[in-house]
Design an enzyme around this catalytic site. Structure first.
Site, PDB file in Angstrom:
ATOM      1  N   GLY A 142      72.028  30.025  55.053  1.00  0.00           N
ATOM      2  CA  GLY A 142      70.614  29.745  55.260  1.00  0.00           C
ATOM      3  C   GLY A 142      70.086  30.503  56.474  1.00  0.00           C
ATOM      4  CB  CYS A 143      66.720  31.733  57.345  1.00  0.00           C
ATOM      5  SG  CYS A 143      65.722  30.284  56.936  1.00  0.00           S
ATOM      6  CG  PHE A 144      66.145  27.157  60.163  1.00  0.00           C
ATOM      7  CD1 PHE A 144      65.406  27.581  61.253  1.00  0.00           C
ATOM      8  CD2 PHE A 144      65.473  26.614  59.085  1.00  0.00           C
ATOM      9  CE1 PHE A 144      64.020  27.466  61.275  1.00  0.00           C
ATOM     10  CE2 PHE A 144      64.084  26.491  59.095  1.00  0.00           C
ATOM     11  CZ  PHE A 144      63.356  26.913  60.192  1.00  0.00           C
TER      12      PHE A 144
END
Lengths: 330, 330, 330, 330
Positions: A142-144
């Protein structure tokens, strides 16, 4: 090598197409979109005019043939493609959440039944390069979690508590319009959301725990008036007092040979459009809190860029192939 | 009542002038500026054209005569005016940091000798209304401490650790140009600064400790591409597990009769240009972390608005006089 | 080929360095800066870390040795370098205004005496490719004229009046801080400036007249809250009624083989960071007004990108070498 | 006086409610919304919490009873209410386009049949104050026409051609989400739209012709990354050479006594949230082009503010009642 992108009309899909045109060893042969089936890609994404001249299609999963497939579709949709691709041994990088977590955790967090589960390495090369090398199906992070985990990894085993306070650009919400992304609701504003229970928290907790850490991990994301980029401020409370020197040594040591990690003042402009993650830290007086800050482009190191990095690894290319270019700043 | 504003040409000065024109019992008779002495105010601040028709002056401190004086000058400059005003018994609200801290702490934090020290109440009416009422010289709180303290005050005594992660608009940096405020350096960016050692931290620590709290207090500010407003995310680790209900009761109880505090989803647009502080909170699963978020307009509740609120109190006006108007949203 | 960039620390200099690192046939050997002499480039421009590892220098003009020199300094400074470079036959692309206009017009418009005048082709390849090919010193066009001239060129001979209403991002003002670029003065604002008398008007008038046009040409630029990019709206009043079809034919014909001009809906995001100019037009009912709109990145097709395009031409490289990459959108 | 707002949940409705709370002689008794029937206003518009404590309703048109009704609904919806209100003699200000144009032009431009046509004055007090005074139903002008007409009115009779190049904030598109208002499509962008055929052009042409002008009038609007505000650049080609002095005299003369028009450098921040229109002009060398620029807040002088100004006139209040407050700048 022939490349297919499933779900090419979204923002991550657009950046994947951009990267494929820049890559010396790949050729985009299939870009799918349910809603834009039959539309030339460059009509939908005019910045690609002159670079991508194919048309969106909407093939049956079993008719998708390519050397590498990127799944740039939402979670639960990815698993509809993954089984067939996996069985047919087609190299695949899945940008969705469907294979990032153990099945039980996934089903609990996402509230759905996983219909095609199998194990896949978590595609954060800085932590799992060896496992990625041996695999043909990669769960792109995921990006986060990407920015958050990289910010704290070198000191995770020293941490008692890690509080991630992240600030993300709006492209992370995708190209679908909503109240959340309506310009007057975003501009001149800062919107915290899912203050204590964002789904990405599980990825962070799992990865931090794999680093021999007993830290409790917390996460609060904020939407900020920025298009691309995530800045994560990691507030790290340590189990014992630390010194700036020892922490510096840890960061330098862990990231010494990493081609996409740079230890320098984090600015979104320095990483925009690129696969870099820039990191810096400070130690609070007394040595009981470290503040580590990372920046990434959420569509690049947080999605398409890292996916191409993973493709390079599983295809035996140089890991940086097609990805080594600087940002256009400012 | 006649009002003088010392340092009127800055952003806080501009908002003070705006508020004085809206106030039914006040008259702006003196607006000083060293660099703009002789310039009509409305040439410098065209939004005030038709409302303020005086000219900036630069009088000697002893020639300043008014019923109320606002000091909107930087720290160390304020103390040059304060002594004379204090001796002459002129009601004064000081927007600088010069009288917010005990002398010893002030001198250590700001690295200067205080040449005119005396005690003054900390002008956060929600916590110190009684002390303010009895005084004639008020130390108006810093912008960050205002939002931060109000966010955590109801639960300060439960806290073990409070980490304030604040996001501030650029007007907080004032009207003086700098690299920091150069548009291409701010837009599409998020800039953490003074990651562990911002001067406002002392105000926060002092006020939180006065609330019978033993919490360690930390603070990291970020500059965001917003003109007005501060959103503070308070990550509060508690000494014991708490429930949402008990926390809700505490917030409601403490702020029940406060005219400028609203317990609702915090949005910068809801408070922009006004004296309101909007606050909400969530309790993390397990009850060991509270995330409380406050928003204020840094130039209003964080500066000029709170200063007028303090003026109202020390002058015996209704505390909300001239300040009860809603934001123009979006 | 060895490349020297004079004035490398500005925004155009930064983009030149970025492009040189992307170019297969060039090597950056010299980056000058008066104020940053001795500073590593990547400390000043952190987005270049890992790509540019030289240090700013400040050599005497006669000691500058390279196969190609880019002058990225202000007007009047460029002419101090140009004479020596010209005499020594060093291929040079001058990004300043010093050689864009005939000497008399230049001296009148810029209010200075030209101390080293000689003729140089106006480096807009779409109009002057043949002259550029034969030259070794090129006057790179201004950012506004590039977008404006390209927008109207196909219909210039039909025009009676051309009114250019341009909207420019803030990076066009350079990296020097000023009131004009102070974030609160730019954000949520639109600032027209030099409403009738911007210096770039002369370039536009000269080039339009060279297209067998008798049109009177006017120009009003506006600063908008955008970092990179210029959108120019050309309001073209025609001498006779025209049809959409004939105008379309003219645009298609003129730009048919141009590698950096795309006839499609103009969006800043489509050209950001690239050398493209996207153009579209509409004909008003009755055929007496054409509205043509162009977008460019002011630092690329408006400065560094076009400069590299000119370098490619004068060096005999493919004109698109190192410049054919798509924007990262959004 | 009791006020009803039909269509109160939109942006213009929100600003009307804000203004009604500030007005000394009015009381908001009815705020309608089809989709939010039953929802407390302050839940939907949290900036009004503490000021508006009623709930949205959705009454039948004949059950709407109030001293003044504001129609803040889209065109074609307004006409469904107008007949009944007009017959019952209820003072009404219609913010839609339904009564701004003669029936024939309206039906052609908007492509619909008008089912309840009657004549109503065009509610631009600066030009039609006397007609407004005598009426009970007012057609509030469009946002673009307001700024455009006021910019050129003093010189309309001198003009041969007027080209309006307008830049509008996103709130003009309303609170309904769309591709057009999706943050990544707006930020860092400038989007021209309806390049030659925006519906507001008819209002401009009609009003300019009423000023004894034979000018041909053109209009191209652009969406800019700003929330509130319209800046209109009027490029005016004159029939004969003019001097700066004579033009200045005309502007001063026409707007001498106008309470909401200020002749000064136009900045969006100076008018944001207020009913002011700031105007300035320059004459191009030779005197054949005037560039006049106006700024308004599209939701205020361009909608709700002007509507309250019209209400004040038809109710016999001072025209500025409740509207004389300065902007919060920056």
């Amino acid at each position: 090598m022939d490349i297919a992108i499933i779900g090419a009309s979204g923002y991550a899909g657009g950046d994947l197409m951009r990267l494929i045109t820049l890559h010396p060893h790949t050729d985009l042969t299939c870009a799918t979109s349910r809603k834009l089936d039959g539309t030339p890609v460059s009509l939908d994404q005019p910045h690609l005019k002159g670079f991508v001249d194919i048309t969106y299609t909407n093939p049956d999963v079993n008719d998708i043939d390519a050397d590498v497939v990127f799944l740039a579709v939402p979670h639960t949709v990815a698993m509809q493609y993954a089984g067939s691709l996996h069985e047919r041994g087609i190299k695949t990088v899945d940008l969705s959440a469907d294979y990032r977590l153990p099945q039980g955790i996934y089903e609990e967090i996402y509230g759905v039944t996983h219909t095609a589960y199998f194990d896949a390495p978590y595609g954060l090369p800085e932590l799992h390069r060896d496992a990625i090398k041996k695999a043909s199906f990669i769960a792109n992070p995921g990006c986060f979690p990407t920015g958050a985990i990289l910010a704290a990894a070198p000191v995770a085993d020293l941490a008692q508590t890690i509080i991630y306070d992240s600030k993300t650009g709006v492209s992370g919400a995708g190209d679908t319009v909503s109240e959340t992304t309506h310009y007057p609701n975003v501009a001149d504003n800062i919107n915290p959301y899912k203050w204590t229970a964002h789904r990405h928290l599980s990825e962070m907790q799992l990865e931090i725990s794999r680093l021999e850490s007993r830290a409790s991990v917390h996460f609060t994301p904020h939407l900020v008036p920025v298009t691309r980029g995530i800045l994560t401020t990691a507030h790290i409370l340590t189990e014992r007092p630390v010194t700036k020197d020892e922490i510096q040594m840890r960061y330098r040591h862990m990231y010494r040979d990493e081609p996409f990690i740079r230890l320098q003042t984090p600015k979104l402009a320095s990483v925009r459009g690129t696969n870099f993650c820039d990191i810096a830290f400070e130690v609070e007086d007394g040595g009981r809190r470290i503040v580590a800050v990372s920046v990434i482009d959420n569509l690049m190191k947080g999605a398409a860029g890292q996916a191409v990095q993973n493709m390079n690894i599983i295809c035996g290319f140089d890991e940086t192939e097609g990805l080594l270019f600087p940002a256009a700043a400012p």
